[in-house]
Every structure is written in C-alpha cells, then in structure tokens.
Motif scaffolding. Sequence first.
Motif, PDB file in Angstrom:
ATOM      1  N   LEU A   1      -7.253  33.680  76.775  1.00 36.83           N
ATOM      2  CA  LEU A   1      -7.077  33.877  78.211  1.00 36.83           C
ATOM      3  C   LEU A   1      -7.191  35.346  78.593  1.00 36.83           C
ATOM      4  O   LEU A   1      -7.658  35.670  79.684  1.00 36.83           O
ATOM      5  CB  LEU A   1      -5.734  33.309  78.662  1.00 36.83           C
ATOM      6  CG  LEU A   1      -5.591  31.786  78.622  1.00 36.83           C
ATOM      7  CD1 LEU A   1      -4.232  31.369  79.158  1.00 36.83           C
ATOM      8  CD2 LEU A   1      -6.698  31.122  79.418  1.00 36.83           C
ATOM      9  N   ALA A   2      -6.748  36.227  77.718  1.00 36.52           N
ATOM     10  CA  ALA A   2      -6.877  37.660  78.003  1.00 36.52           C
ATOM     11  C   ALA A   2      -8.349  38.049  78.109  1.00 36.52           C
ATOM     12  O   ALA A   2      -8.740  38.823  79.001  1.00 36.52           O
ATOM     13  CB  ALA A   2      -6.183  38.481  76.914  1.00 36.52           C
ATOM     14  N   ALA A   3      -9.175  37.524  77.218  1.00 36.23           N
ATOM     15  CA  ALA A   3     -10.608  37.807  77.286  1.00 36.23           C
ATOM     16  C   ALA A   3     -11.230  37.183  78.535  1.00 36.23           C
ATOM     17  O   ALA A   3     -12.059  37.798  79.216  1.00 36.23           O
ATOM     18  CB  ALA A   3     -11.304  37.294  76.027  1.00 36.23           C
ATOM     19  N   GLU A   4     -10.820  35.963  78.859  1.00 36.49           N
ATOM     20  CA  GLU A   4     -11.365  35.302  80.038  1.00 36.49           C
ATOM     21  C   GLU A   4     -10.909  35.986  81.328  1.00 36.49           C
ATOM     22  O   GLU A   4     -11.635  35.956  82.330  1.00 36.49           O
ATOM     23  CB  GLU A   4     -10.936  33.835  80.055  1.00 36.49           C
ATOM     24  CG  GLU A   4     -11.692  32.973  79.073  1.00 36.49           C
ATOM     25  CD  GLU A   4     -11.374  31.494  79.240  1.00 36.49           C
ATOM     26  OE1 GLU A   4     -12.092  30.682  78.648  1.00 36.49           O
ATOM     27  OE2 GLU A   4     -10.404  31.173  79.970  1.00 36.49           O
ATOM     28  N   LEU A   5      -9.737  36.585  81.311  1.00 37.81           N
ATOM     29  CA  LEU A   5      -9.276  37.306  82.493  1.00 37.81           C
ATOM     30  C   LEU A   5     -10.232  38.437  82.839  1.00 37.81           C
ATOM     31  O   LEU A   5     -10.534  38.664  84.012  1.00 37.81           O
ATOM     32  CB  LEU A   5      -7.863  37.849  82.274  1.00 37.81           C
ATOM     33  CG  LEU A   5      -7.296  38.713  83.397  1.00 37.81           C
ATOM     34  CD1 LEU A   5      -7.210  37.935  84.704  1.00 37.81           C
ATOM     35  CD2 LEU A   5      -5.923  39.264  83.018  1.00 37.81           C
ATOM     36  N   GLY A   6     -10.711  39.143  81.827  1.00 36.87           N
ATOM     37  CA  GLY A   6     -11.686  40.197  82.092  1.00 36.87           C
ATOM     38  C   GLY A   6     -12.970  39.643  82.664  1.00 36.87           C
ATOM     39  O   GLY A   6     -13.535  40.201  83.618  1.00 36.87           O
ATOM     40  N   VAL A   7     -13.451  38.534  82.110  1.00 40.26           N
ATOM     41  CA  VAL A   7     -14.681  37.923  82.618  1.00 40.26           C
ATOM     42  C   VAL A   7     -14.482  37.432  84.056  1.00 40.26           C
ATOM     43  O   VAL A   7     -15.337  37.655  84.926  1.00 40.26           O
ATOM     44  CB  VAL A   7     -15.115  36.767  81.696  1.00 40.26           C
ATOM     45  CG1 VAL A   7     -16.316  36.029  82.290  1.00 40.26           C
ATOM     46  CG2 VAL A   7     -15.456  37.287  80.309  1.00 40.26           C
ATOM     47  N   MET A   8     -13.365  36.753  84.327  1.00 44.00           N
ATOM     48  CA  MET A   8     -13.112  36.239  85.663  1.00 44.00           C
ATOM     49  C   MET A   8     -12.929  37.365  86.681  1.00 44.00           C
ATOM     50  O   MET A   8     -13.342  37.240  87.833  1.00 44.00           O
ATOM     51  CB  MET A   8     -11.873  35.347  85.647  1.00 44.00           C
ATOM     52  CG  MET A   8     -12.058  34.009  84.951  1.00 44.00           C
ATOM     53  SD  MET A   8     -13.327  32.984  85.722  1.00 44.00           S
ATOM     54  CE  MET A   8     -12.712  32.868  87.389  1.00 44.00           C
ATOM     55  N   THR A   9     -12.316  38.464  86.255  1.00 42.08           N
ATOM     56  CA  THR A   9     -12.136  39.599  87.164  1.00 42.08           C
ATOM     57  C   THR A   9     -13.480  40.172  87.591  1.00 42.08           C
ATOM     58  O   THR A   9     -13.728  40.407  88.784  1.00 42.08           O
ATOM     59  CB  THR A   9     -11.281  40.687  86.498  1.00 42.08           C
ATOM     60  OG1 THR A   9      -9.988  40.158  86.182  1.00 42.08           O
ATOM     61  CG2 THR A   9     -11.118  41.888  87.415  1.00 42.08           C
ATOM     62  N   VAL A  10     -14.365  40.374  86.632  1.00 35.58           N
ATOM     63  CA  VAL A  10     -15.689  40.911  86.954  1.00 35.58           C
ATOM     64  C   VAL A  10     -16.485  39.923  87.800  1.00 35.58           C
ATOM     65  O   VAL A  10     -17.148  40.288  88.777  1.00 35.58           O
ATOM     66  CB  VAL A  10     -16.446  41.254  85.658  1.00 35.58           C
ATOM     67  CG1 VAL A  10     -17.879  41.651  85.957  1.00 35.58           C
ATOM     68  CG2 VAL A  10     -15.739  42.369  84.909  1.00 35.58           C
ATOM     69  N   ARG A  11     -16.403  38.660  87.441  1.00 40.09           N
ATOM     70  CA  ARG A  11     -17.171  37.634  88.162  1.00 40.09           C
ATOM     71  C   ARG A  11     -16.709  37.513  89.607  1.00 40.09           C
ATOM     72  O   ARG A  11     -17.523  37.426  90.535  1.00 40.09           O
ATOM     73  CB  ARG A  11     -17.010  36.306  87.427  1.00 40.09           C
ATOM     74  CG  ARG A  11     -17.898  35.189  87.913  1.00 40.09           C
ATOM     75  CD  ARG A  11     -17.731  33.978  87.008  1.00 40.09           C
ATOM     76  NE  ARG A  11     -18.236  34.252  85.660  1.00 40.09           N
ATOM     77  CZ  ARG A  11     -18.026  33.466  84.612  1.00 40.09           C
ATOM     78  NH1 ARG A  11     -17.287  32.370  84.761  1.00 40.09           N
ATOM     79  NH2 ARG A  11     -18.525  33.760  83.435  1.00 40.09           N
TER      80      ARG A  11
END
Length: 284
Positions: free
Chosen positions: A95-105
């Motif tokens: 989830l920590a990695a996905e948080l970065g992706v979702m933030t940028v997206r």
Amino acid sequence: MQDTPPSVPDFTQWPSFPFEGDLHVKQLDEPVPVEPPRRGEGNRECTACNAPDEAYIWVGERWRVRAMDRPTGLPMVLILESRSHLDLGDLPNLLAAELGVMTVRLERAIRSLDGVARVHVNRWGDGSAHLHMWFLARPYGRLQLRGTFLSLWDSILPPISEAQWRENLAMVAAWLAEFGGRPLAEPPRIQWQAPSSLTAAPTGGATEEPEEEIASVIEAADEIPEAEAAEEPATPEKAEHPERAPAPQQAGQPDRAGTPERSEVPQQATAPEQAEQPQRAETP
C-alpha cells in the motif's frame, strides 16, 4: 518572564496571506496530558470505513477518492483514502508503494482540468485515524493563492458553479478509471427540450433553446480542511453526504432521450423528396 503574546509573524506580510488589518496572536494553551482519540480510534466510530462506495467519485480494490458534498472556491478539492483502516505510518509495503502511484496519478488527473495551474497535496491526521490525503487545485493565474494558504482561500473564494464542479469530478473519475477501478461521478444532466418539428421557427417568436442547469449558491463556505482539521475532525464527516450517487443514473438519460429525435430525422427529411417525384413525372 513577561506574559505577553508573541509578535505577528512575517508571513502575515506575504502576498498570499488572505487577511489584512490588525491581527493579534492567540495565547498558547497549556498542553493536555492525554490527547483525545481521533475518529476511528478507541471507541470512536470510523466514518470512512462505514461510508458506501456511492459516497465517492472513484473506487478501486484498495483505494477510494471522494469530494466535498458541494462546490467550493477552488476548481477541485479531493481526498484519497485507503480502503483498509490504516494510518500513514501503518501502511504495509504494497500500500505504501501504491500510495505513491495513486498520488501521482490523481495529481495528473486534477492538473489536466481547464484552469488548473498546480495541485497541492496535503496530509492532516488530527481528525481521523483513517488515512486521507488532500488534493487542492490552484486556479491558473491566481498568483496570490500560491503557497501554504491555499486551503484558507478555498473557504474565502466564491464557490464555482455546480455544473462545472460536477463536470470536473467526472473528468477526474474517468481519468482514474483508465487505469482500473470504477468511476461513480458523471457529468451533470443537460436540461434540454426537443423541438416539435424540423420546420424553421417563426421569426417573430422566441426560439427554443436548451435550458441551463441552475448553479447552486452556497452562502457559507465552511467545507475546507485546514482550520477544521486543526480543531474539529471534519474530514470523515464529509463522507456522509453521498450526493453523487444519483449521478450515474442521470447521466445516461440525455442519450436515451436523444435517440428518438435522431430516428425521426430521416422520416421527415424524405417528405420533400416524395413531393418532388410527381413534378418530375409531369415534365415530359
């Protein structure tokens, strides 16, 4: 030691500071021995966990995005939440990695809207123990709104029209849906009336035009984060207004309503051609 309040800080002279005139610094309260529980802590109920998907503009397997329950002064204010009841420091590696992706997206999706220059990403965690990240869009050309006071300006500026607000929500939801998940925000329904015939309207009469959707007027803009997040945990309360749920049903109605009109066009258009055929037959 003199019991005098500190002097007004220098940032009150910044162009982005939204207030002017005589200002006074409050006296700092004594620290409390034990901080009260946030929403989702102890015996306090978590509003985000209990909110249905219909309260959000986009939902995925592990993330959801929601908006305010009404337009505010900025072009867009959105909140990214995890489905799991976790705070920022509790996220596992996935989830920590996905948080970065979702933030940028999500930042890219909001920045793609017309009239948006920058997107500020903020995290206030004093109101709720459930992770929620704020995304605030700064209007293009509004240099006075740059910087850390953008959340204050959102409550000061007049709200944008509801039609534009809903259109922006639908654009962001569609952008996110390109990468998966389910968009729940749809553009506002177009108010229109089909003409009774294809004949030209009389010159002296009033022509029928599509009716514009009336934008709602908000007299009290108190929806935005900074002041409320510091004192009153307002973030989860905003998830209790699933006003966007009817949007997917409404969005399809103009298309279905428009279909019969298109089917009538060829029937009426052939009438003049049938009337001309006897004339051509009499010419010899």
